[in-house]
Motif scaffolding. Structure first.
Motif, short mmCIF file in Angstrom:
data_model
loop_
_atom_site.label_atom_id
_atom_site.label_comp_id
_atom_site.label_asym_id
_atom_site.label_seq_id
_atom_site.Cartn_x
_atom_site.Cartn_y
_atom_site.Cartn_z
N LEU A 385 0.77 -1.15 0.11
CA LEU A 385 0.05 0.13 0.08
C LEU A 385 0.84 1.51 0.11
O LEU A 385 0.33 2.50 -0.10
N ALA A 386 2.01 1.08 0.05
CA ALA A 386 3.11 2.42 0.08
C ALA A 386 2.86 3.18 -1.22
O ALA A 386 2.94 4.32 -1.21
N GLU A 387 2.66 2.29 -2.38
CA GLU A 387 2.40 3.02 -3.53
C GLU A 387 1.20 4.09 -3.46
O GLU A 387 1.25 5.09 -3.94
N ALA A 388 0.32 3.24 -3.11
CA ALA A 388 -0.93 3.99 -2.96
C ALA A 388 -1.10 5.19 -2.16
O ALA A 388 -1.46 6.27 -2.52
N ILE A 389 -0.32 5.16 -0.97
CA ILE A 389 -0.43 6.30 0.05
C ILE A 389 0.33 7.44 -0.31
O ILE A 389 0.06 8.40 -0.37
N GLN A 390 1.61 7.07 -0.82
CA GLN A 390 2.65 8.20 -1.26
C GLN A 390 1.95 9.06 -2.45
O GLN A 390 2.23 10.06 -2.86
N THR A 391 1.38 8.33 -3.49
CA THR A 391 0.51 8.80 -4.38
C THR A 391 -0.38 9.62 -3.92
O THR A 391 -0.79 10.84 -4.63
N VAL A 392 -1.32 9.49 -3.18
CA VAL A 392 -2.12 10.43 -2.63
C VAL A 392 -1.66 11.56 -1.89
O VAL A 392 -2.16 12.61 -2.05
N MET A 393 -0.43 11.26 -1.18
CA MET A 393 0.28 12.17 -0.52
C MET A 393 0.83 13.37 -1.65
O MET A 393 0.64 14.64 -1.25
N ARG A 394 1.27 12.72 -2.88
CA ARG A 394 1.38 14.03 -3.73
C ARG A 394 0.34 14.70 -4.13
O ARG A 394 0.67 15.94 -4.53
N HIS A 396 -1.81 15.99 -2.40
CA HIS A 396 -2.51 16.84 -1.44
C HIS A 396 -1.19 17.34 -0.84
O HIS A 396 -1.31 18.15 -0.01
N GLY A 397 0.00 17.50 -1.74
CA GLY A 397 1.14 18.57 -1.47
C GLY A 397 1.79 18.22 -0.40
O GLY A 397 2.65 19.26 0.17
N ILE A 398 1.86 17.05 0.22
CA ILE A 398 2.53 16.69 1.57
C ILE A 398 4.03 16.31 0.99
O ILE A 398 4.23 15.54 0.00
N PHE A 422 0.48 5.37 10.33
CA PHE A 422 1.24 6.44 9.36
C PHE A 422 0.17 7.08 8.70
O PHE A 422 0.47 8.42 8.64
N ILE A 423 -0.83 6.76 8.27
CA ILE A 423 -1.84 7.29 7.66
C ILE A 423 -2.39 8.44 8.58
O ILE A 423 -2.92 9.65 8.35
N GLU A 424 -2.57 8.09 10.02
CA GLU A 424 -3.12 8.90 10.89
C GLU A 424 -2.47 10.16 11.08
O GLU A 424 -2.94 11.10 11.43
N SER A 425 -1.20 10.03 10.83
CA SER A 425 -0.26 11.00 11.20
C SER A 425 -0.24 12.15 9.90
O SER A 425 0.34 13.22 10.10
N LEU A 426 -0.77 11.82 8.70
CA LEU A 426 -0.69 12.56 7.71
C LEU A 426 -1.74 13.88 7.61
O LEU A 426 -2.82 13.46 8.15
N ALA A 427 -1.14 14.82 7.06
CA ALA A 427 -2.02 16.22 7.10
C ALA A 427 -2.95 15.87 5.99
O ALA A 427 -2.81 16.62 4.66
N LEU A 428 -4.05 14.96 6.08
CA LEU A 428 -4.99 14.98 4.52
C LEU A 428 -6.37 15.29 5.26
O LEU A 428 -6.57 15.47 6.23
N PRO A 429 -7.02 15.61 3.94
CA PRO A 429 -8.51 15.84 4.33
C PRO A 429 -8.99 14.69 5.21
O PRO A 429 -8.73 13.41 4.72
#
Length: 459
Positions: A385-394, A396-398, A422-429
């Protein structure tokens, strides 16, 4: 068991003979002789039916029917009789001519016309057409039906298992998930593309004399349109006329067919190896056969022998096909004899193809996917899932999304709790965070299921 199968030099005529009967009927010595006889008789009939070829009068209905029966009833005893003549002539095509003349001698009206057997022909006029007919029939009536069955079965499996999520492996390592059905659909798509390439090969033929210029024909009947007559004859046989040749039809079409078969075999070899590996992982369970033994010393063994047999024979087929393709189109000046002996192995090349394809068919009969085993691997592979998470982060400008996921996952196995933390720590909507938190490895298959189900649409 026929003792001949025990003493045969080639396994195609020995151990595997029972599986290859239709090809043996075509490409055996008897099969080649039968097709030579057919071409000779059809040429005689064609000349007799040609209004512009005045030296040969039209045949009576009875004589024409007699000639047709010679071709239709030709059997192994007739082939043996021709081989007996060849022991004297030391020339295989001339032996066919003499046998036909002997048969014509039984009917006075044909006996007086027997010198029009093999009229203006070189041996290669007969041979190239005989091989063309043999190759066409083998591809259309023997080989393609087996490919069609493999195609049908793989396409059905692709649709049946379209939703069965499976861990991919790139470089042998865990990678973004797919579905079993999508991987099978990949094979179907490749196989169909190569089958279309094989179907587009024109099986060509010629009947234009000793060096391809109708020299003898024009010397005998200068006012006749020999190219047009030859074209009609070749096309009436169901072949494609080749107007430009030396003494031999240049065999480019055999090379084209051989290379098309090599590509088909390569697709199937790739499939056989992958299936073998999935069996090794336990993704496919093998069905046992009562009384069968997998190892002479290890009683537990159930070996993927059909896929191994298929792989080995595909290699043999491709080795022969490659030589046919690279050797046959090359002939010194207007003709040398190196093609003659090589063409006799066309049947062997096709035999190894057929043997391999049927082995893969049997292999498919003996395996079935094990969803629980497939699921075990993908449920443990949270790192994919690292691929999916880092792509979503991109999106949203993280900053440094790839690098952060690399630090978390590269070269180590992580579990769902670590990923969720890790996902909980992200500044995501909130909605984006919730969507990622709900994602499991088995859900991360992109459009794999849809593509598996759409295989007919794309092919």
């Amino acid at each position: 068991m026929d003792s001949n199968t025990l003493t045969a030099l080639s396994p195609l005529d020995g151990r595997y003979a029972a599986r290859l009967g239709p090809l043996a009927d075509l490409f055996s010595e008897a099969g080649l002789i039968r097709h030579r006889v057919l071409v000779e008789l059809r040429w005689f009939r064609h000349l007799a039916d040609c209004d512009d070829f005045e030296p040969l009068a039209k045949l009576s209905a009875d004589d024409a029917a007699y000639i047709d029966r010679l071709a239709e009833t030709f059997d192994d005893e007739d082939a043996a009789a021709i081989k007996a003549i060849e022991r004297t002539t030391n020339h295989d095509v001339k032996a066919v001519e003499y046998w036909i003349k002997d048969r014509f001698a039984e009917r006075p009206a044909l006996a007086e016309r027997s010198e029009f057997v093999h009229f203006a022909c070189t041996s290669e006029d007969i041979n190239n057409l005989a091989y063309g007919l043999m190759l066409r029939d083998a591809l259309v009536n023997v080989l393609d039906p087996v490919l069609a069955d493999l195609d049908h079965r793989l396409a059905a499996l692709a649709i049946d298992h379209a939703d069965l999520a499976m861990l991919s492996r790139t470089h042998g390592q865990s990678a973004s998930p797919t579905t079993l059905g999508k991987e099978l659909a990949n094979v179907v798509f490749r196989l169909r593309r190569q089958r279309r390439g094989l179907a587009r090969v024109d099986i060509t033929g010629k009947i234009n004399g000793a060096v391809g210029n109708f020299n003898a024909h024009i010397a005998a009947c200068p006012d006749l349109d020999w190219p047009a007559l030859a074209q009609r004859f070749v096309e009436d046989l169901g072949l494609v006329w080749n107007p430009y040749t030396t003494q031999i039809e240049p065999h480019d079409m055999i090379a084209e067919a051989a290379h098309a078969l090599v590509r088909i075999n390569t697709v199937l070899l790739d499939f056989a190896r992958d299936t073998w590996a999935y069996i090794s992982l336990g993704y496919y369970a093998q069905k046992t056969v009562e009384g069968e033994i997998g190892s002479s010393t290890m009683p537990h063994k159930v070996n993927p022998i059909d896929f191994e047999n298929g792989e080995g024979n595909l290699g043999l087929a491709n080795a022969l096909l490659d030589h046919l393709a690279t050797k046959l189109p090359v002939s010194r000046w207007q003709r040398d004899l190196t093609d003659s002996t090589v063409q006799r192995s066309i049947g062997s090349a096709l035999g190894y193809c057929l043997l391999a394809w049927r082995s893969i068919e049997r292999g498919l009969d003996r395996i079935e996917p094990d969803p629980s085993r497939i699921g075990e691997d993908i449920d443990r592979a949270w790192e994919v899932l690292a691929e999916a998470i880092q792509t979503v982060m991109r999106v949203h400008g993280i900053e440094q999304p790839y690098e952060k996921l690399k630090a978390l996952t590269r070269g180590q196995r992580i579990d769902g709790e670590q990923v969720r933390a890790f996902i909980e720590s992200l500044a995501l909507p909130d909605d984006e965070r919730d969507r990622l938190l709900a994602l499991r490895p088995a859900d991360y298959t992109g459009n794999a299921a849809a593509m598996a189900r759409a295989i007919e649409q794309y092919t």
